[in-house]
Design an enzyme around this catalytic site. Structure first.
Site, short mmCIF file in Angstrom:
data_model
loop_
_atom_site.label_atom_id
_atom_site.label_comp_id
_atom_site.label_asym_id
_atom_site.label_seq_id
_atom_site.Cartn_x
_atom_site.Cartn_y
_atom_site.Cartn_z
N HIS A 1 -9.32 -18.13 5.68
CA HIS A 1 -8.60 -17.72 4.46
C HIS A 1 -7.89 -18.87 3.75
O HIS A 1 -7.55 -18.76 2.57
CB HIS A 1 -7.56 -16.66 4.84
CG HIS A 1 -7.22 -15.73 3.72
ND1 HIS A 1 -7.28 -16.10 2.39
CD2 HIS A 1 -6.80 -14.45 3.71
CE1 HIS A 1 -6.92 -15.09 1.63
NE2 HIS A 1 -6.62 -14.07 2.40
N TYR B 1 2.55 -4.20 0.09
CA TYR B 1 2.01 -5.44 -0.48
C TYR B 1 0.65 -5.14 -1.13
O TYR B 1 -0.22 -4.55 -0.50
CB TYR B 1 1.83 -6.47 0.65
CG TYR B 1 1.28 -7.83 0.25
CD1 TYR B 1 2.10 -8.95 0.24
CD2 TYR B 1 -0.06 -8.01 -0.09
CE1 TYR B 1 1.61 -10.21 -0.10
CE2 TYR B 1 -0.56 -9.25 -0.44
CZ TYR B 1 0.27 -10.34 -0.43
OH TYR B 1 -0.22 -11.57 -0.77
N THR C 1 -2.46 -16.26 -5.57
CA THR C 1 -2.11 -14.84 -5.56
C THR C 1 -0.62 -14.65 -5.83
O THR C 1 0.18 -15.57 -5.71
CB THR C 1 -2.45 -14.18 -4.21
OG1 THR C 1 -1.71 -14.84 -3.17
CG2 THR C 1 -3.94 -14.26 -3.92
#
Length: 779
Positions: free
Chosen positions: A471, A584, A597
């Site tokens: 990620h 979230y 993000t």
């Protein structure tokens, strides 16, 4: 020793008879071709650098302006500001050649002025975000400033066909919100989560922070926002990802699935070969910058920075912090099959191998009767281990010799291909099969995925595919774009028998086994295997296929599909847990340079009021509809704010980082940053490439992907709105928590979606829309 001798391409010795030169012609030819390929890439990068530097102007316009300057000069007219004559004064003489030179230099100055004027005009225009807040309801009118803005931006952004990074210099920087605005948004977001006493206490902490230490921390952030390209991204990558010591498996890496309603071939080698070939085509588009940047509404560019590290990238463990290593080029991939590692060349005889040639190589691996070396089968468990322990083992056992060479081969590969020895199955009548499909991609058996690699492509024995991705280097939409590109062309890659199309032009190079000496570190590999086995046994996954309705009905309700689903998740979680929780939702900030993000907080005052109304039998249906519409409007506003750089959490995160650098303690920041996200959600986008024609191939869409739970007592939910009547939910949770159950939560999601549909259908029945009158008076 035979392998060592074969690896020597050139040897030189002096004997009593003279010079003795031995060389391997084929290997030297490989070296020569590799050098030529490298220089071609350097030239292409330089050419693209110039093209991107002057965008949106076209580099060929320089010759037009030069022609005009020459014509004006020799016709006796002055160039703007008399540039040609002024430049000529500083040249050695006034001959024709020097006059041509002066005209060219004058044209160059004018051309550069035009280029930078266009570029900074576009940059100023892209700073405007009013278009984001324009109403999209049917019949609503767009404001005049936005209409004018659209017209100018459309002209500038379509003036010249852009390359992948053409807009990077025109994208604005991420704006820094004021502390006052962030405090106001934060307090509003936590109101439904706190009782009156705790809310009053939090108000006091926030006001104290804003009036004292917050001012000092904000000044440092202002300096950083002026100096750096993006005041968040580098700290986010370092402190959220690279400094994390938890295993990547489940905790960080995410996965993506196949187009499950489409079965292109059941031949493992053929599917693997075609997918590998399409991945290499995508890599070529990135390297040559021929991949079209994603444009919102066809004219507003998103940042393409994350694509740089899609291939040839690995996360290298460190004792305190990891690092991302990106290799400029790689002519091989690494294949993992039945515990054995192979280096497979993908570039041979001056070109990239074709699918039919790659299939020959993969079939050789599948037919090989090799057995893993001691410790080799469980070796990848080290990449799923605690990062500091893996770093210590790497420094001790992989810093020299065969282990160092083989590890570098894996880390420098374009990507890793895992040829699994079991099928990935799917049957709507047996939902547990799809759940197992997702588990195999999320974590596998703990040692058949190289979790440090940018991504591992997983191909099952029945031809199904998926991926597991690290990620740190990018967010899920980048992999989603890559995956869409593959599915767009994969449907055309097979013949009637299920094999790849075409005939090999030559025998491709045979894949070679990687050599290891793992005896000294068998204890570490065994410990890592035990730890990762425990980790994956503590995680449960449920993939819910919702086919009752999709975005078609949601649009009929005049509600954003994302807001609709988020409200359903709020209702489902409240029924599941009996309380509201900090939620979230990932939003992107790629409208700004190097944006990644921002967090949207779907649990709002309006959403909690609607959820309570749904649980109250005395609330009328019309009231519930109005409250849901208000909750969705508030959610949409929060999403828009997040995309426009007006979010809450990234600003608070950066303030916290500054406070740690300054060794200043803040009770407010300590409490805010320690709040658990018990419901972590993310939408998987699709439709990022025009290659995917869902009208022509409606089944050519991935079932999306998912990730592990963020909190030990919470849920991780990823969803993809896959069509007018199809939604996939990927729900994960820890089995060690008695309060969470993925099967119960999936049932609550289904029931919430059904209840909302019933509510709207009743509302439409009670308030039917009047039939529209036609011009002839009929209805």
């Amino acid at each position: 020793m035979a392998e060592a001798h074969a690896a020597v391409a050139f040897s030189f010795a002096i004997t009593h008879e003279g010079f003795d030169i031995n060389y391997d012609h084929e290997v030297l030819n490989l070296v020569w071709n590799s050098g030529i390929r490298s220089w071609k890439k350097r030239v292409a990068r330089a050419r693209n650098g110039v093209r991107n530097g002057v965008y949106p102007a076209h580099i060929q316009s320089l010759w037009l302006i030069t022609a005009i300057a020459l014509g004006l000069h020799f016709a006796g007219y002055q160039a703007p500001f008399n540039l040609t004559n002024r430049i000529l004064e500083h040249l050695p003489s006034n001959t024709v050649n020097w006059q041509v030179t002066a005209s060219f230099l004058a044209a160059l100055v004018v051309w550069l002025s035009i280029c930078f004027t266009m570029r900074y005009t576009l940059k100023l225009l892209l700073m405007y975000k009013g278009w984001m807040y324009e109403s999209r309801a049917p019949g609503s009118r767009v404001s005049l400033p936005t209409m004018l803005w659209v017209a100018v931006v459309r002209v500038l952004s379509s003036w010249n066909k852009p390359g992948l990074y053409s807009f990077q210099g025109s994208l604005p920087r991420l704006p820094l919100p004021s502390v006052k605005d962030t405090m106001s948004r934060y307090l509003r977001s936590v109101r439904p989560l706190l009782d009156d006493d705790n809310y009053t206490r939090m108000e006091r902490l926030a006001k104290e922070f804003e009036q004292t230490i917050g001012k000092k921390l904000q000044w440092y952030l202002i300096l950083k926002s002026w100096w750096s390209t993006n005041y968040v991204s580098d700290w986010w990558e370092e402190y959220v990802y690279l400094r994390g010591r938890s295993p990547l498996c489940v905790n960080s890496n995410f996965y993506g699935t196949d187009a499950i309603f489409m079965n292109l071939t059941s031949i493992q080698a053929a599917r693997a070969a075609n997918v590998v070939s399409l991945l290499l085509n995508f890599r070529k588009l990135i390297e040559h910058q021929e991949l079209q940047p994603i444009m919102v509404q066809g004219m507003i560019p998103l940042c393409s920075w994350q694509y740089e590290r899609t291939f040839n990238t690995a996360r290298v463990p460190g004792l305190e912090t990891d690092r991302i290593v990106h290799y400029r080029d790689s002519n091989h991939i690494v294949v993992l099959h039945k515990g054995c590692y192979y280096k497979m060349l993908i570039y041979y005889k001056g070109r990239t191998l074709r699918p039919c040639e790659l299939q020959v190589q993969i079939e050789e691996i599948l037919k090989a009767k090799a057995t893993p070396l001691s410790g080799e089968e469980h070796l990848a468990a080290l990449t799923a281990w605690n990062r500091s322990k893996w770093a210590e083992a790497r420094n001790t056992f992989f810093s020299r010799g065969a282990n160092h060479v083989s590890l570098r081969t894996i880390e420098s590969a374009a990507f890793v291909l895992s040829l699994d020895d079991e099928p990935f199955e799917f049957d709507l009548a047996r939902p547990e099969l799809l759940d197992n499909f997702g588990k195999k991609l999320l974590h596998g058996n703990g040692y058949n995925r190289w979790f440090d690699k940018c991504f591992t492509v997983c191909v099952a024995t029945n031809g199904r595919v998926g991926f597991n991705a690290e990620h740190t280097w990018a967010d899920a939409p980048v992999l989603g774009h890559l995956w869409e590109y593959i599915f767009g062309d994969d449907i055309y890659g097979y013949d009637e028998s299920g094999n790849t199309k075409g005939t090999p032009e030559f025998q491709p190079p045979t894949p070679t086994r990687l050599n290891w000496d793992l005896t000294p570190c068998l204890a570490q590999i065994e410990e890592a295997t035990i730890d990762v086995t425990k980790l994956i046994n503590e995680v449960n996954l449920r993939i819910l296929v919702h086919q009752e309705y999709g975005k078609g009905f949601m649009k009929k309700c005049r509600i954003s599909p994302d807001a609709y689903i988020q409200m359903a998740l709020q209702l489902a979680y409240y029924r599941d847990a009996g309380r509201f929780s900090l939620t979230y939702e990932a939003s992107m900030t790629r409208l700004f340079r190097e944006g990644r993000t921002e967090t949207v907080r779907p649990c709002t005052i309006e959403s909690s009021a609607w959820v309570k109304a749904m649980q109250n039998p005395n609330t009328s249906n019309d009231e519930r509809v109005k409250m849901l519409q208000a909750a969705c409007d508030r959610h949409q506003l929060g999403y828009q704010d997040a995309m426009c750089g007006r979010g809450i959490d990234r600003h608070l995160f950066c303030l916290y980082v500054v406070s740690k650098y300054l060794e200043v303690d803040s009770p407010f920041l300590n409490e805010v940053l320690s709040e658990p996200w018990r419901l972590s959600t993310s939408q998987t986008p699709h439709g990022q490439t025009p290659k995917m024609d869902l009208k022509k191939h409606p089944n050519c869409i991935s079932a999306g992907g998912g990730f592990g739970p963020v909190a030990d007592d919470g849920y991780g939910v990823s969803y993809i709105i896959a069509g007018e009547n199809l939604i996939f939910f990927h729900i994960s949770a820890k089995t060690t928590c008695q309060q969470t159950d993925v099967h119960r939560f999936s049932q609550n999601i289904s029931q919430a979606l059904a209840d909302i549909r019933t509510m709207f259908e009743q509302h439409m029945k009670d308030h039917p829309k009047p039939a529209k009158k036609l011009t002839n008076g009929s209805t």
